[in-house]
Design a protein around this motif. Sequence first.
Motif, PDB file in Angstrom:
ATOM      1  N   THR A  21       0.473  -1.389   0.238  1.00 32.45           N
ATOM      2  CA  THR A  21       0.057  -0.211  -0.128  1.00 32.45           C
ATOM      3  C   THR A  21       0.360   1.445  -0.300  1.00 32.45           C
ATOM      4  OG1 THR A  21      -1.725  -1.275   1.409  1.00 32.45           O
ATOM      5  CG2 THR A  21      -1.230   0.960   1.593  1.00 32.45           C
ATOM      6  N   VAL A  22       1.995   1.188   0.698  1.00 33.58           N
ATOM      7  CA  VAL A  22       2.220   2.926   1.160  1.00 33.58           C
ATOM      8  C   VAL A  22       3.497   2.538  -0.371  1.00 33.58           C
ATOM      9  CG1 VAL A  22       4.728   3.402   1.639  1.00 33.58           C
ATOM     10  CG2 VAL A  22       3.396   1.961   3.387  1.00 33.58           C
ATOM     11  N   ARG A  23       3.374   1.361  -0.856  1.00 33.38           N
ATOM     12  CA  ARG A  23       4.779   1.395  -2.336  1.00 33.38           C
ATOM     13  C   ARG A  23       3.822   1.761  -3.399  1.00 33.38           C
ATOM     14  NH1 ARG A  23       9.653  -1.275  -4.023  1.00 33.38           N
ATOM     15  NH2 ARG A  23       9.045  -1.327  -6.888  1.00 33.38           N
ATOM     16  N   GLN A  24       2.639   1.455  -4.014  1.00 26.88           N
ATOM     17  CA  GLN A  24       1.550   2.431  -4.660  1.00 26.88           C
ATOM     18  C   GLN A  24       1.622   3.563  -4.149  1.00 26.88           C
ATOM     19  OE1 GLN A  24       0.228   0.152  -7.180  1.00 26.88           O
ATOM     20  NE2 GLN A  24       2.631  -0.845  -7.115  1.00 26.88           N
ATOM     21  N   ASN A  25       0.830   3.774  -2.951  1.00 21.42           N
ATOM     22  CA  ASN A  25       0.837   5.916  -2.668  1.00 21.42           C
ATOM     23  C   ASN A  25       2.066   6.894  -2.570  1.00 21.42           C
ATOM     24  OD1 ASN A  25      -1.296   7.545  -2.046  1.00 21.42           O
ATOM     25  ND2 ASN A  25      -0.724   7.038   0.308  1.00 21.42           N
ATOM     26  N   GLU A  26       3.136   6.266  -3.033  1.00 18.60           N
ATOM     27  CA  GLU A  26       3.967   7.015  -4.094  1.00 18.60           C
ATOM     28  C   GLU A  26       3.578   7.785  -5.312  1.00 18.60           C
ATOM     29  OE1 GLU A  26       7.581   5.077  -4.156  1.00 18.60           O
ATOM     30  OE2 GLU A  26       7.988   3.849  -1.970  1.00 18.60           O
ATOM     31  N   GLY A  27       3.065   9.114  -4.216  1.00 14.03           N
ATOM     32  CA  GLY A  27       3.386   9.279  -6.230  1.00 14.03           C
ATOM     33  C   GLY A  27       1.964  10.337  -6.096  1.00 14.03           C
ATOM     34  N   VAL A  28       0.882   8.958  -5.481  1.00 16.14           N
ATOM     35  CA  VAL A  28      -0.288   9.549  -5.489  1.00 16.14           C
ATOM     36  C   VAL A  28      -1.165  10.554  -4.522  1.00 16.14           C
ATOM     37  CG1 VAL A  28      -2.527   8.075  -5.127  1.00 16.14           C
ATOM     38  CG2 VAL A  28      -0.918   7.025  -6.592  1.00 16.14           C
ATOM     39  N   GLU A  29       0.042   9.883  -2.919  1.00 17.51           N
ATOM     40  CA  GLU A  29      -0.164  10.574  -1.387  1.00 17.51           C
ATOM     41  C   GLU A  29      -1.995  10.981  -1.132  1.00 17.51           C
ATOM     42  OE1 GLU A  29       2.462  11.270  -0.347  1.00 17.51           O
ATOM     43  OE2 GLU A  29       3.608  11.343  -2.125  1.00 17.51           O
ATOM     44  N   SER A  30      -2.501   9.524  -1.466  1.00 15.18           N
ATOM     45  CA  SER A  30      -4.212   9.348  -1.284  1.00 15.18           C
ATOM     46  C   SER A  30      -4.438   9.151   0.333  1.00 15.18           C
ATOM     47  CB  SER A  30      -4.784   8.144  -1.988  1.00 15.18           C
ATOM     48  OG  SER A  30      -5.748   7.625  -1.027  1.00 15.18           O
ATOM     49  N   THR A  31      -5.097  10.571   1.032  1.00 11.24           N
ATOM     50  CA  THR A  31      -5.418   9.518   2.405  1.00 11.24           C
ATOM     51  C   THR A  31      -6.133   8.958   2.961  1.00 11.24           C
ATOM     52  OG1 THR A  31      -7.391  11.078   1.854  1.00 11.24           O
ATOM     53  CG2 THR A  31      -5.406  12.480   2.492  1.00 11.24           C
ATOM     54  N   ALA A  32      -7.024   8.377   1.716  1.00 11.18           N
ATOM     55  CA  ALA A  32      -7.002   7.335   1.974  1.00 11.18           C
ATOM     56  C   ALA A  32      -6.672   6.017   2.476  1.00 11.18           C
ATOM     57  CB  ALA A  32      -8.392   6.841   0.783  1.00 11.18           C
ATOM     58  N   LEU A  33      -5.746   5.751   1.353  1.00 11.47           N
ATOM     59  CA  LEU A  33      -4.938   4.996   0.770  1.00 11.47           C
ATOM     60  C   LEU A  33      -4.020   4.967   1.957  1.00 11.47           C
ATOM     61  CD1 LEU A  33      -3.384   4.334  -2.404  1.00 11.47           C
ATOM     62  CD2 LEU A  33      -5.159   3.096  -1.420  1.00 11.47           C
ATOM     63  N   SER A  34      -3.457   6.509   2.557  1.00 14.33           N
ATOM     64  CA  SER A  34      -2.496   6.349   4.333  1.00 14.33           C
ATOM     65  C   SER A  34      -2.995   6.331   5.099  1.00 14.33           C
ATOM     66  CB  SER A  34      -2.033   7.817   4.215  1.00 14.33           C
ATOM     67  OG  SER A  34      -1.240   8.211   3.117  1.00 14.33           O
ATOM     68  N   ALA A  35      -4.443   6.012   5.290  1.00 10.67           N
ATOM     69  CA  ALA A  35      -5.064   5.476   6.182  1.00 10.67           C
ATOM     70  C   ALA A  35      -5.084   3.765   6.841  1.00 10.67           C
ATOM     71  CB  ALA A  35      -6.714   6.291   6.008  1.00 10.67           C
ATOM     72  N   LEU A  36      -5.654   3.724   5.009  1.00  6.92           N
ATOM     73  CA  LEU A  36      -5.754   2.297   5.446  1.00  6.92           C
ATOM     74  C   LEU A  36      -3.446   1.008   5.755  1.00  6.92           C
ATOM     75  CD1 LEU A  36      -7.641   1.132   2.406  1.00  6.92           C
ATOM     76  CD2 LEU A  36      -8.188   1.378   4.270  1.00  6.92           C
ATOM     77  N   ALA A  37      -2.808   2.154   4.813  1.00  6.25           N
ATOM     78  CA  ALA A  37      -1.229   1.701   5.244  1.00  6.25           C
ATOM     79  C   ALA A  37      -0.843   1.470   6.813  1.00  6.25           C
ATOM     80  CB  ALA A  37      -0.604   2.601   4.855  1.00  6.25           C
ATOM     81  N   ALA A  38      -1.654   3.043   7.675  1.00  8.02           N
ATOM     82  CA  ALA A  38      -1.826   3.315   8.952  1.00  8.02           C
ATOM     83  C   ALA A  38      -2.637   1.785   9.791  1.00  8.02           C
ATOM     84  CB  ALA A  38      -2.033   4.107   9.500  1.00  8.02           C
ATOM     85  N   ASP A  39      -3.327   1.679   9.444  1.00  5.37           N
ATOM     86  CA  ASP A  39      -4.380   0.192   9.997  1.00  5.37           C
ATOM     87  C   ASP A  39      -3.628  -0.978   9.443  1.00  5.37           C
ATOM     88  OD1 ASP A  39      -6.760  -0.478  11.119  1.00  5.37           O
ATOM     89  OD2 ASP A  39      -7.827  -0.945   9.676  1.00  5.37           O
ATOM     90  N   CYS A  40      -2.670  -1.290   8.870  1.00  2.01           N
ATOM     91  CA  CYS A  40      -2.218  -2.261   8.294  1.00  2.01           C
ATOM     92  C   CYS A  40      -0.997  -2.140   9.341  1.00  2.01           C
ATOM     93  CB  CYS A  40      -1.333  -2.904   6.971  1.00  2.01           C
ATOM     94  SG  CYS A  40      -2.739  -2.763   5.780  1.00  2.01           S
ATOM     95  N   LEU A  41      -0.196  -1.318   9.907  1.00  2.00           N
ATOM     96  CA  LEU A  41       1.085  -1.002  10.759  1.00  2.00           C
ATOM     97  C   LEU A  41       1.118  -1.254  12.309  1.00  2.00           C
ATOM     98  CD1 LEU A  41       3.848  -0.657  10.440  1.00  2.00           C
ATOM     99  CD2 LEU A  41       2.819   1.722  11.173  1.00  2.00           C
ATOM    100  N   ASN A  42      -0.588  -0.728  12.099  1.00  2.00           N
ATOM    101  CA  ASN A  42      -1.748  -1.165  13.910  1.00  2.00           C
ATOM    102  C   ASN A  42      -2.345  -2.701  13.901  1.00  2.00           C
ATOM    103  OD1 ASN A  42      -1.200   0.961  14.514  1.00  2.00           O
ATOM    104  ND2 ASN A  42      -3.220   2.716  14.180  1.00  2.00           N
ATOM    105  N   ASP A  43      -2.200  -3.362  12.344  1.00  2.00           N
ATOM    106  CA  ASP A  43      -2.675  -4.484  12.714  1.00  2.00           C
ATOM    107  C   ASP A  43      -1.294  -5.329  13.433  1.00  2.00           C
ATOM    108  OD1 ASP A  43      -4.902  -4.591  11.804  1.00  2.00           O
ATOM    109  OD2 ASP A  43      -5.012  -4.904  10.164  1.00  2.00           O
ATOM    110  N   LEU A  44      -0.457  -5.064  12.709  1.00  2.00           N
ATOM    111  CA  LEU A  44       0.856  -5.836  13.677  1.00  2.00           C
ATOM    112  C   LEU A  44       0.887  -5.371  15.235  1.00  2.00           C
ATOM    113  CD1 LEU A  44       3.350  -4.323  10.402  1.00  2.00           C
ATOM    114  CD2 LEU A  44       2.058  -6.647  10.925  1.00  2.00           C
TER     115      LEU A  44
END
Length: 305
Positions: free
Chosen positions: A137-160
Amino acid sequence: MNVDDAKRRFSRASWANVLGNAIKIVAEGAAGLAFGSVALVADAAHSVADLVASVVVLVWGSSSFDRPDDTHPHGHARIEPLTALFVGAVIVLLGLNLLYESTQGIIEGGTGVRFSPLLLGALAFAMVDMYLVYWYTVRQNEGVESTALSALAADCLNDLYTTVAAIIGVLGVLGSYPILDPIAGWLVSLLVVYQGIEIGRENLDYLVGAAPTGAKREEITAEIKSHPDVEGAHDLTVFYDGTVLEVEAHVEVDGEMTVREAHDVESELVDRLRALEEVGDAHIHLDPSGLGEWKDAAETDHRSD
């Protein structure tokens, strides 16, 4: 990056989150229910919210890349923070439910939990699964800078982190301290609620048109005043329109400029501001220098009539 490439990256990352969360739910949910682990069920339930959020982002969030049309002349940029706000709300509601269930487990002393190596195996699998989804998700969001994808990536990190808490709970069952399992579930629930609140707070600012930090405002002011033909600036307004900033300013220039010269100055200022990070658009009104006092005087005369 053009809009079509950004939309493709957004779609790929959203699908990765949907599939990753679905797999995690099956692995943890089956093991947790089979052996009565509150911590695993809580972590799997957290992923149910993540799955819902991922589907919403996939279906709804991609609309933010649609071009302006007759019904949305300024584009669809606000759909993205609205999607992320929904994600945050779902996470908070599920977290509160998990908090209640975990509290009940603590009251009951963690009875009914049985240890099995499959519990640790499911958790290890979930950690690998979520890390891969986070990385992608972080890799795909590079250059896109989507806040929705950032929220999903943060959620994945919190899942760990929540999975680590669940592992501690399962190890407690192995060590004859079964109450650690619902305690771990309780800690996971708190983190889930906190995460949802933070996502909602950030994206609410985008939706209500909040102002950026003082540092960003100073950067914009400095950029305007750095133009060699600018003699002053006033009435600067900077606010979020969706996830990007709108800039409005009155800029003072030499009153003897020709219309063409003034037009060129305005165009150069707009281009400079649009090139700044986060700035989506800029609207510049040119004033002849020295008329700031005239504006105040006119307002005074009008009030005295």
